[in-house]
Design a protein around this motif. Structure first.
Motif: not given
Length: 158
Positions: A20, A126-127
């Motif tokens: 992430y 956020r990935g």
């Protein structure tokens, strides 16, 4: 009774920073039962699959694995129950607004004792895509090579 001082790490999610992109971090308290705290004092917990989720204006931590207390009896806790996180109202409202954005998740980075209380470092993340991960690895390797070359140059060995 002497109160604990300082910070003692119980568990950390090392793979989270690899998977992430961390946008923001928060420190949250956790609502626990007695046998969970005793198990945590023994240093037993896993944050691997854990994630945060918003339910009815509250933040909950799901899939956190705290094994049963060895010396516990019938009062032992469930291993993977959802646990409430304690944050200020403003922080909760901010997280609710941010998690409504697409692609943002709440990921626990570490769990630790701080002055005798169990705390979780929660990240708004956020990935990453696989190519982002490769770029990060290449960047880190390049910086490491630069540091090695700089060190050799300072020592007079080119």
């Amino acid at each position: 009774m002497v109160k604990e001082r300082g910070q003692k790490v119980i568990a950390s999610n090392r793979k989270a920073r690899h998977d992430y992109t961390i946008l923001d971090t928060f420190e949250a308290g956790v609502v626990l039962v007695g046998t969970e705290v005793k198990s945590l004092r023994m240093g037993r917990a896993s944050l691997v699959d854990a994630f945060g989720q918003v339910d009815d204006g509250e933040i909950w931590l799901h899939a956190l694995h705290i094994p049963e207390y060895v010396a516990g009896t019938w009062t032992n806790h469930e291993v993977r129950r959802k646990r409430k996180l304690l944050l200020h109202k403003g922080e909760i409202e901010r997280l609710i607004g941010k998690t409504k954005e697409s692609g943002l998740s709440l990921i626990p980075l570490s769990m630790y004792f701080k002055d005798g209380y169990v705390k979780v470092e929660l990240a708004l993340a956020r990935g990453k895509k696989s190519y982002d991960k490769r770029q990060d690895l290449a960047k880190r390797d390049a910086e490491r090579e630069i540091q090695k070359a700089h060190g050799r140059a300072l020592k007079g060995r080119y």
